[in-house]
Scaffold this motif. Structure first.
Motif, PDB file in Angstrom:
ATOM      1  N   VAL A   1      -0.240  -1.755   7.717  1.00 31.10           N
ATOM      2  CA  VAL A   1      -0.872  -0.899   6.708  1.00 31.10           C
ATOM      3  C   VAL A   1      -1.942  -0.044   7.384  1.00 31.10           C
ATOM      4  O   VAL A   1      -2.817  -0.583   8.081  1.00 31.10           O
ATOM      5  CB  VAL A   1      -1.524  -1.735   5.584  1.00 31.10           C
ATOM      6  CG1 VAL A   1      -2.066  -0.822   4.482  1.00 31.10           C
ATOM      7  CG2 VAL A   1      -0.523  -2.722   4.995  1.00 31.10           C
TER       8      VAL A   1
ATOM      9  N   TRP B   1      -4.878   0.837  12.176  1.00 28.47           N
ATOM     10  CA  TRP B   1      -3.906   0.164  11.310  1.00 28.47           C
ATOM     11  C   TRP B   1      -4.233  -1.329  11.301  1.00 28.47           C
ATOM     12  O   TRP B   1      -4.873  -1.850  12.218  1.00 28.47           O
ATOM     13  CB  TRP B   1      -2.480   0.352  11.831  1.00 28.47           C
ATOM     14  CG  TRP B   1      -1.888   1.710  11.567  1.00 28.47           C
ATOM     15  CD1 TRP B   1      -2.308   2.901  12.074  1.00 28.47           C
ATOM     16  CD2 TRP B   1      -0.758   2.000  10.751  1.00 28.47           C
ATOM     17  NE1 TRP B   1      -1.523   3.923  11.620  1.00 28.47           N
ATOM     18  CE2 TRP B   1      -0.550   3.403  10.813  1.00 28.47           C
ATOM     19  CE3 TRP B   1       0.115   1.234   9.984  1.00 28.47           C
ATOM     20  CZ2 TRP B   1       0.479   4.039  10.132  1.00 28.47           C
ATOM     21  CZ3 TRP B   1       1.144   1.851   9.299  1.00 28.47           C
ATOM     22  CH2 TRP B   1       1.318   3.237   9.368  1.00 28.47           C
TER      23      TRP B   1
ATOM     24  N   ASP C   1      -5.339   3.813   3.761  1.00 32.13           N
ATOM     25  CA  ASP C   1      -4.952   3.382   2.423  1.00 32.13           C
ATOM     26  C   ASP C   1      -6.101   2.687   1.715  1.00 32.13           C
ATOM     27  O   ASP C   1      -6.213   2.761   0.487  1.00 32.13           O
ATOM     28  CB  ASP C   1      -3.756   2.426   2.503  1.00 32.13           C
ATOM     29  CG  ASP C   1      -2.447   3.158   2.734  1.00 32.13           C
ATOM     30  OD1 ASP C   1      -2.483   4.401   2.910  1.00 32.13           O
ATOM     31  OD2 ASP C   1      -1.382   2.509   2.745  1.00 32.13           O
TER      32      ASP C   1
ATOM     33  N   GLY D   1       0.817  -1.204   0.000  1.00 31.95           N
ATOM     34  CA  GLY D   1       0.000   0.000   0.000  1.00 31.95           C
ATOM     35  C   GLY D   1       0.852   1.255   0.000  1.00 31.95           C
ATOM     36  O   GLY D   1       2.080   1.214   0.102  1.00 31.95           O
TER      37      GLY D   1
ATOM     38  N   GLY E   1       2.168   1.610   3.739  1.00 32.73           N
ATOM     39  CA  GLY E   1       2.432   0.395   4.501  1.00 32.73           C
ATOM     40  C   GLY E   1       3.912   0.217   4.815  1.00 32.73           C
ATOM     41  O   GLY E   1       4.792   0.770   4.143  1.00 32.73           O
TER      42      GLY E   1
END
Length: 375
Positions: A327, A306, A331, A234, A237
Protein backbone atom coordinates in the motif's frame (compact mmCIF):
# COMPACT_ATOMS: atom_id res chain seq x y z
CA UNK A 1 3.11 67.65 26.63
CA UNK A 2 0.03 65.45 25.97
CA UNK A 3 1.67 63.67 23.05
CA UNK A 4 4.28 62.09 25.32
CA UNK A 5 1.70 60.28 27.55
CA UNK A 6 -0.18 59.22 24.41
CA UNK A 7 2.98 57.69 22.97
CA UNK A 8 3.61 55.96 26.27
CA UNK A 9 0.04 54.60 26.27
CA UNK A 10 0.39 53.36 22.72
CA UNK A 11 3.78 51.85 23.55
CA UNK A 12 2.34 50.04 26.56
CA UNK A 13 -0.67 48.90 24.53
CA UNK A 14 1.44 47.48 21.69
CA UNK A 15 3.84 45.91 24.15
CA UNK A 16 0.92 44.02 25.64
CA UNK A 17 -0.39 43.12 22.17
CA UNK A 18 3.01 41.87 21.01
CA UNK A 19 3.51 39.81 24.14
CA UNK A 20 0.02 38.34 23.82
CA UNK A 21 0.50 37.56 20.10
CA UNK A 22 3.92 36.02 20.73
CA UNK A 23 2.42 33.78 23.39
CA UNK A 24 -0.40 32.74 21.04
CA UNK A 25 1.99 32.08 18.14
CA UNK A 26 4.30 30.01 20.35
CA UNK A 27 1.33 28.03 21.60
CA UNK A 28 -0.06 27.55 18.07
CA UNK A 29 3.38 26.54 16.75
CA UNK A 30 3.82 24.02 19.55
CA UNK A 31 0.39 22.56 18.85
CA UNK A 32 1.18 22.34 15.11
CA UNK A 33 4.52 20.59 15.71
CA UNK A 34 2.94 18.14 18.15
CA UNK A 35 0.12 17.45 15.72
CA UNK A 36 2.62 16.87 12.91
CA UNK A 37 4.57 14.38 15.00
CA UNK A 38 1.34 12.72 16.08
CA UNK A 39 0.21 12.64 12.43
CA UNK A 40 3.38 10.88 11.30
CA UNK A 41 2.95 8.34 14.06
CA UNK A 42 -0.69 7.98 13.05
CA UNK A 43 0.36 7.22 9.46
CA UNK A 44 2.69 4.48 10.72
CA UNK A 45 -0.04 3.09 12.94
CA UNK A 46 -2.76 3.24 10.27
CA UNK A 47 -0.48 1.77 7.60
CA UNK A 48 0.65 -1.06 9.83
CA UNK A 49 -2.92 -1.75 10.93
CA UNK A 50 -4.38 -1.81 7.41
CA UNK A 51 -1.62 -4.00 5.95
CA UNK A 52 -1.76 -6.38 8.90
CA UNK A 53 -5.56 -6.68 8.81
CA UNK A 54 -5.52 -7.30 5.06
CA UNK A 55 -2.91 -10.04 5.20
CA UNK A 56 -4.65 -11.58 8.25
CA UNK A 57 -7.89 -11.67 6.27
CA UNK A 58 -6.05 -13.18 3.29
CA UNK A 59 -4.62 -15.90 5.50
CA UNK A 60 -7.98 -16.74 7.08
CA UNK A 61 -9.89 -16.68 3.76
CA UNK A 62 -7.31 -18.82 1.97
CA UNK A 63 -7.33 -21.32 4.82
CA UNK A 64 -11.12 -21.57 4.43
CA UNK A 65 -10.74 -21.76 0.63
CA UNK A 66 -8.35 -24.74 0.76
CA UNK A 67 -9.90 -26.54 3.74
CA UNK A 68 -12.45 -28.57 1.69
CA UNK A 69 -9.68 -30.13 -0.40
CA UNK A 70 -7.89 -31.79 2.48
CA UNK A 71 -11.00 -32.62 4.51
CA UNK A 72 -12.86 -34.27 1.61
CA UNK A 73 -9.78 -36.15 0.39
CA UNK A 74 -9.28 -37.52 3.90
CA UNK A 75 -12.93 -38.60 3.93
CA UNK A 76 -12.50 -40.25 0.53
CA UNK A 77 -9.39 -42.07 1.75
CA UNK A 78 -11.36 -43.34 4.75
CA UNK A 79 -14.19 -44.43 2.46
CA UNK A 80 -11.66 -46.39 0.46
CA UNK A 81 -10.19 -48.05 3.52
CA UNK A 82 -13.71 -49.08 4.57
CA UNK A 83 -14.49 -50.45 1.10
CA UNK A 84 -17.09 -47.79 0.29
CA UNK A 85 -15.04 -46.10 -2.46
CA UNK A 86 -14.28 -48.71 -5.12
CA UNK A 87 -14.41 -46.48 -8.20
CA UNK A 88 -13.27 -47.89 -11.53
CA UNK A 89 -16.26 -46.56 -13.47
CA UNK A 90 -17.25 -42.96 -14.10
CA UNK A 91 -20.72 -43.57 -12.70
CA UNK A 92 -19.21 -44.27 -9.28
CA UNK A 93 -17.06 -41.14 -9.38
CA UNK A 94 -20.06 -39.06 -10.49
CA UNK A 95 -22.39 -40.41 -7.83
CA UNK A 96 -19.99 -39.99 -4.92
CA UNK A 97 -18.01 -36.88 -5.82
CA UNK A 98 -20.34 -34.59 -7.83
CA UNK A 99 -22.19 -33.68 -4.58
CA UNK A 100 -18.83 -32.71 -3.04
CA UNK A 101 -18.06 -30.48 -6.02
CA UNK A 102 -21.51 -28.86 -5.86
CA UNK A 103 -20.94 -28.02 -2.21
CA UNK A 104 -17.45 -26.62 -2.86
CA UNK A 105 -17.31 -24.66 -6.14
CA UNK A 106 -13.56 -24.07 -5.76
CA UNK A 107 -13.05 -27.75 -6.67
CA UNK A 108 -12.89 -27.43 -10.45
CA UNK A 109 -12.46 -31.08 -11.37
CA UNK A 110 -11.80 -34.55 -9.92
CA UNK A 111 -9.35 -37.13 -11.27
CA UNK A 112 -8.56 -40.74 -10.46
CA UNK A 113 -5.66 -42.85 -11.68
CA UNK A 114 -4.18 -46.24 -10.87
CA UNK A 115 -0.98 -48.16 -11.62
CA UNK A 116 -2.54 -49.83 -14.68
CA UNK A 117 -3.21 -46.50 -16.37
CA UNK A 118 -6.96 -46.43 -15.81
CA UNK A 119 -8.44 -43.09 -14.85
CA UNK A 120 -11.63 -41.06 -14.64
CA UNK A 121 -12.08 -37.29 -14.74
CA UNK A 122 -15.18 -35.37 -13.71
CA UNK A 123 -15.15 -31.66 -14.51
CA UNK A 124 -17.61 -28.80 -14.61
CA UNK A 125 -18.77 -27.35 -17.92
CA UNK A 126 -20.99 -24.41 -18.85
CA UNK A 127 -23.90 -26.80 -19.51
CA UNK A 128 -23.32 -29.36 -16.76
CA UNK A 129 -20.57 -31.95 -16.38
CA UNK A 130 -18.07 -33.95 -18.43
CA UNK A 131 -16.33 -37.26 -17.92
CA UNK A 132 -13.10 -38.38 -19.49
CA UNK A 133 -12.34 -42.08 -19.09
CA UNK A 134 -8.96 -43.58 -20.06
CA UNK A 135 -7.48 -47.06 -19.99
CA UNK A 136 -3.95 -46.79 -21.32
CA UNK A 137 -3.48 -50.56 -21.79
CA UNK A 138 -6.91 -51.34 -23.30
CA UNK A 139 -7.53 -48.13 -25.30
CA UNK A 140 -4.16 -47.08 -26.64
CA UNK A 141 -4.12 -43.37 -27.52
CA UNK A 142 -7.89 -42.98 -27.02
CA UNK A 143 -10.29 -41.67 -24.37
CA UNK A 144 -14.03 -41.81 -23.92
CA UNK A 145 -15.70 -38.44 -23.29
CA UNK A 146 -19.23 -38.15 -21.92
CA UNK A 147 -21.08 -34.84 -21.69
CA UNK A 148 -23.59 -34.85 -18.83
CA UNK A 149 -26.55 -32.73 -17.85
CA UNK A 150 -26.58 -30.90 -14.49
CA UNK A 151 -28.45 -33.98 -13.17
CA UNK A 152 -25.57 -36.21 -14.38
CA UNK A 153 -27.61 -37.76 -17.20
CA UNK A 154 -25.74 -38.69 -20.39
CA UNK A 155 -26.18 -36.15 -23.22
CA UNK A 156 -23.40 -36.98 -25.69
CA UNK A 157 -20.78 -39.75 -25.70
CA UNK A 158 -17.78 -39.79 -28.02
CA UNK A 159 -14.27 -41.16 -28.48
CA UNK A 160 -11.27 -38.94 -29.11
CA UNK A 161 -7.61 -39.52 -29.81
CA UNK A 162 -5.87 -38.44 -26.60
CA UNK A 163 -2.35 -39.20 -25.45
CA UNK A 164 -3.13 -39.12 -21.74
CA UNK A 165 -1.69 -41.30 -19.01
CA UNK A 166 -2.76 -40.52 -15.44
CA UNK A 167 0.44 -42.10 -14.12
CA UNK A 168 2.45 -39.31 -15.76
CA UNK A 169 0.48 -36.47 -14.22
CA UNK A 170 2.00 -34.41 -11.34
CA UNK A 171 -0.85 -35.20 -8.94
CA UNK A 172 -0.34 -38.96 -9.38
CA UNK A 173 3.43 -38.87 -9.08
CA UNK A 174 3.45 -36.71 -5.93
CA UNK A 175 0.84 -38.88 -4.17
CA UNK A 176 2.52 -42.19 -5.04
CA UNK A 177 5.93 -40.83 -4.08
CA UNK A 178 4.76 -39.29 -0.78
CA UNK A 179 3.40 -40.51 2.52
CA UNK A 180 0.17 -42.48 2.16
CA UNK A 181 -1.65 -40.76 5.00
CA UNK A 182 -1.00 -37.23 3.75
CA UNK A 183 -2.74 -34.93 1.28
CA UNK A 184 -0.17 -33.73 -1.24
CA UNK A 185 -0.25 -30.52 -3.29
CA UNK A 186 1.42 -30.23 -6.66
CA UNK A 187 3.49 -27.26 -7.72
CA UNK A 188 1.50 -24.99 -10.05
CA UNK A 189 1.15 -26.30 -13.60
CA UNK A 190 -1.23 -26.20 -16.59
CA UNK A 191 -4.04 -28.74 -16.70
CA UNK A 192 -3.98 -31.29 -19.49
CA UNK A 193 -7.55 -30.80 -20.75
CA UNK A 194 -8.13 -27.05 -20.45
CA UNK A 195 -4.52 -25.77 -20.30
CA UNK A 196 -5.70 -23.49 -17.50
CA UNK A 197 -3.11 -22.82 -14.77
CA UNK A 198 -3.87 -24.57 -11.52
CA UNK A 199 -2.73 -26.72 -8.63
CA UNK A 200 -3.97 -30.12 -7.50
CA UNK A 201 -4.41 -31.87 -4.14
CA UNK A 202 -4.19 -35.67 -4.18
CA UNK A 203 -4.23 -38.66 -1.85
CA UNK A 204 -3.75 -42.41 -2.14
CA UNK A 205 -6.86 -44.53 -1.69
CA UNK A 206 -6.50 -48.25 -0.91
CA UNK A 207 -9.82 -50.17 -0.99
CA UNK A 208 -9.55 -53.71 0.43
CA UNK A 209 -9.22 -56.36 -2.27
CA UNK A 210 -8.75 -53.78 -5.03
CA UNK A 211 -5.81 -52.10 -6.69
CA UNK A 212 -5.00 -48.79 -4.94
CA UNK A 213 -5.56 -45.59 -6.86
CA UNK A 214 -4.94 -41.87 -6.50
CA UNK A 215 -7.79 -39.39 -6.07
CA UNK A 216 -7.13 -35.74 -6.94
CA UNK A 217 -9.01 -32.43 -6.72
CA UNK A 218 -8.07 -29.57 -9.06
CA UNK A 219 -8.36 -25.83 -8.41
CA UNK A 220 -7.90 -23.25 -11.17
CA UNK A 221 -5.70 -20.33 -10.18
CA UNK A 222 -8.23 -17.93 -11.70
CA UNK A 223 -10.21 -18.47 -8.49
CA UNK A 224 -7.27 -17.21 -6.41
CA UNK A 225 -6.82 -14.17 -8.67
CA UNK A 226 -10.53 -13.37 -8.30
CA UNK A 227 -10.00 -13.49 -4.54
CA UNK A 228 -6.89 -11.25 -4.52
CA UNK A 229 -8.39 -8.66 -6.87
CA UNK A 230 -11.51 -8.29 -4.72
CA UNK A 231 -9.64 -7.65 -1.47
CA UNK A 232 -9.67 -4.00 -0.40
CA UNK A 233 -6.19 -2.69 0.43
CA UNK A 234 -6.74 1.04 -0.05
CA UNK A 235 -7.24 3.02 -3.23
CA UNK A 236 -3.90 2.03 -4.78
CA UNK A 237 -2.94 -1.05 -2.78
CA UNK A 238 -1.89 -4.37 -4.34
CA UNK A 239 -2.67 -7.87 -3.05
CA UNK A 240 -1.02 -10.96 -4.52
CA UNK A 241 -0.27 -14.63 -3.88
CA UNK A 242 2.96 -16.34 -4.96
CA UNK A 243 4.06 -19.94 -5.00
CA UNK A 244 6.94 -20.82 -2.72
CA UNK A 245 9.24 -20.58 -5.76
CA UNK A 246 8.05 -17.05 -6.55
CA UNK A 247 5.55 -17.60 -9.37
CA UNK A 248 2.29 -15.63 -9.51
CA UNK A 249 -0.77 -17.61 -8.43
CA UNK A 250 -3.07 -14.75 -7.44
CA UNK A 251 -2.60 -11.55 -9.42
CA UNK A 252 -3.05 -8.03 -7.97
CA UNK A 253 -5.67 -5.56 -9.16
CA UNK A 254 -3.82 -3.82 -11.99
CA UNK A 255 -4.67 -2.50 -15.50
CA UNK A 256 -2.34 -5.12 -17.00
CA UNK A 257 -4.58 -7.89 -15.68
CA UNK A 258 -8.07 -6.64 -16.54
CA UNK A 259 -8.77 -9.15 -19.34
CA UNK A 260 -9.12 -12.92 -18.99
CA UNK A 261 -6.43 -13.56 -21.60
CA UNK A 262 -4.03 -11.22 -19.79
CA UNK A 263 -4.61 -13.00 -16.49
CA UNK A 264 -4.16 -16.42 -18.05
CA UNK A 265 -0.89 -15.34 -19.65
CA UNK A 266 0.45 -13.67 -16.49
CA UNK A 267 -0.38 -16.49 -14.07
CA UNK A 268 2.61 -18.72 -13.24
CA UNK A 269 5.08 -16.06 -14.35
CA UNK A 270 7.86 -14.87 -12.06
CA UNK A 271 7.96 -11.34 -10.62
CA UNK A 272 10.58 -10.34 -13.16
CA UNK A 273 8.41 -11.61 -16.02
CA UNK A 274 5.33 -9.77 -14.70
CA UNK A 275 7.27 -6.46 -14.83
CA UNK A 276 5.70 -4.98 -11.69
CA UNK A 277 8.62 -2.99 -10.23
CA UNK A 278 6.86 -2.13 -6.98
CA UNK A 279 6.28 -5.83 -6.26
CA UNK A 280 9.92 -6.57 -7.09
CA UNK A 281 11.05 -3.77 -4.76
CA UNK A 282 8.91 -5.12 -1.93
CA UNK A 283 10.11 -8.67 -2.51
CA UNK A 284 13.74 -7.52 -2.44
CA UNK A 285 13.17 -5.62 0.82
CA UNK A 286 11.37 -8.59 2.37
CA UNK A 287 14.17 -10.95 1.32
CA UNK A 288 16.75 -8.53 2.76
CA UNK A 289 14.95 -8.39 6.11
CA UNK A 290 14.18 -12.11 6.07
CA UNK A 291 10.72 -13.64 5.88
CA UNK A 292 11.05 -15.23 9.32
CA UNK A 293 8.95 -13.14 11.70
CA UNK A 294 8.50 -10.34 9.16
CA UNK A 295 5.27 -8.46 9.75
CA UNK A 296 4.96 -5.05 8.10
CA UNK A 297 7.74 -2.92 6.68
CA UNK A 298 8.19 0.39 4.84
CA UNK A 299 10.16 0.52 1.62
CA UNK A 300 10.98 3.14 -0.98
CA UNK A 301 9.72 2.95 -4.54
CA UNK A 302 9.25 5.71 -7.13
CA UNK A 303 10.27 8.57 -4.81
CA UNK A 304 7.61 7.65 -2.27
CA UNK A 305 7.16 5.38 0.72
CA UNK A 306 5.16 2.16 0.49
CA UNK A 307 4.10 -0.21 3.26
CA UNK A 308 4.11 -3.94 2.74
CA UNK A 309 3.82 -7.36 4.24
CA UNK A 310 5.00 -10.64 2.70
CA UNK A 311 3.91 -13.57 4.84
CA UNK A 312 4.51 -17.30 4.48
CA UNK A 313 1.22 -19.21 4.36
CA UNK A 314 1.54 -22.73 5.76
CA UNK A 315 -1.46 -24.67 6.98
CA UNK A 316 -1.92 -28.44 7.37
CA UNK A 317 -3.51 -29.82 4.20
CA UNK A 318 -2.97 -26.59 2.24
CA UNK A 319 -0.28 -25.59 -0.28
CA UNK A 320 2.69 -23.51 0.84
CA UNK A 321 2.28 -19.94 -0.44
CA UNK A 322 3.58 -16.39 -0.05
CA UNK A 323 0.95 -13.72 0.66
CA UNK A 324 1.70 -10.10 -0.19
CA UNK A 325 0.02 -6.76 0.53
CA UNK A 326 1.52 -3.44 -0.66
CA UNK A 327 0.00 0.00 0.00
CA UNK A 328 1.47 3.43 -0.91
CA UNK A 329 1.73 5.84 1.99
CA UNK A 330 -0.12 8.49 -0.03
CA UNK A 331 -3.31 6.49 0.49
CA UNK A 332 -3.07 7.33 4.19
CA UNK A 333 -1.62 10.83 3.73
CA UNK A 334 -4.66 12.03 1.79
CA UNK A 335 -6.84 11.83 4.88
CA UNK A 336 -4.03 13.15 7.07
CA UNK A 337 -3.38 16.13 4.78
CA UNK A 338 -7.08 16.99 4.84
CA UNK A 339 -7.00 16.85 8.63
CA UNK A 340 -3.88 19.05 8.69
CA UNK A 341 -5.58 21.65 6.48
CA UNK A 342 -8.55 21.78 8.84
CA UNK A 343 -6.28 22.07 11.87
CA UNK A 344 -4.14 24.74 10.16
CA UNK A 345 -7.25 26.73 9.29
CA UNK A 346 -8.58 26.49 12.83
CA UNK A 347 -5.21 27.58 14.24
CA UNK A 348 -5.14 30.58 11.87
CA UNK A 349 -8.63 31.60 12.96
CA UNK A 350 -7.56 31.17 16.57
CA UNK A 351 -4.53 33.45 16.03
CA UNK A 352 -6.68 36.12 14.34
CA UNK A 353 -9.25 35.91 17.13
CA UNK A 354 -6.48 36.07 19.73
CA UNK A 355 -4.96 39.13 18.04
CA UNK A 356 -8.30 40.95 18.10
CA UNK A 357 -8.89 39.91 21.69
CA UNK A 358 -5.34 40.93 22.59
CA UNK A 359 -5.86 44.38 21.06
CA UNK A 360 -9.08 44.86 22.98
CA UNK A 361 -7.51 43.71 26.27
CA UNK A 362 -4.44 45.86 25.66
CA UNK A 363 -6.60 48.95 25.18
CA UNK A 364 -8.63 48.10 28.25
CA UNK A 365 -5.70 47.52 30.59
CA UNK A 366 -3.38 50.18 29.19
CA UNK A 367 -5.96 52.97 29.71
CA UNK A 368 -5.55 53.15 33.56
CA UNK A 369 -1.79 53.26 33.13
CA UNK A 370 -2.08 56.04 30.55
CA UNK A 371 -4.47 58.06 32.82
CA UNK A 372 -2.03 57.65 35.71
CA UNK A 373 0.87 58.92 33.57
CA UNK A 374 -1.17 61.90 32.40
CA UNK A 375 -1.87 62.91 36.01
Amino acid sequence: MSSEPNRRGISIRWSLVRSFLLLILLLAGSIFVLLRIAGERAVDSVATGLVRRTVDRMEADLAAFFAPFASNLHVARDWGAAGALRCRESSCVNQLLAPVMRRHPQIDSVNTGDASGRGVMLMRTASGWRNRVVDVEAWVGKARFVDLSPALETVVERWEAVDYDPRARPWYEIAVGGKAERVHWTPPYRFFTTQAPGITASVRVAPPGMEPFVLAFDVQLEAITTFTQRLDAGANGLVFVLSDDGRALGLPRHPDFDEDAERQDATLRTLEELDLPVVEAASAEAAKQGFEGLDTFPFAYGHETWWGSVRVFQRPGAPSLLLGVLVPERDFLQDLQTMRLWIGGLLLLAVIAAALLGGWLARKYSRPVRDLVEK
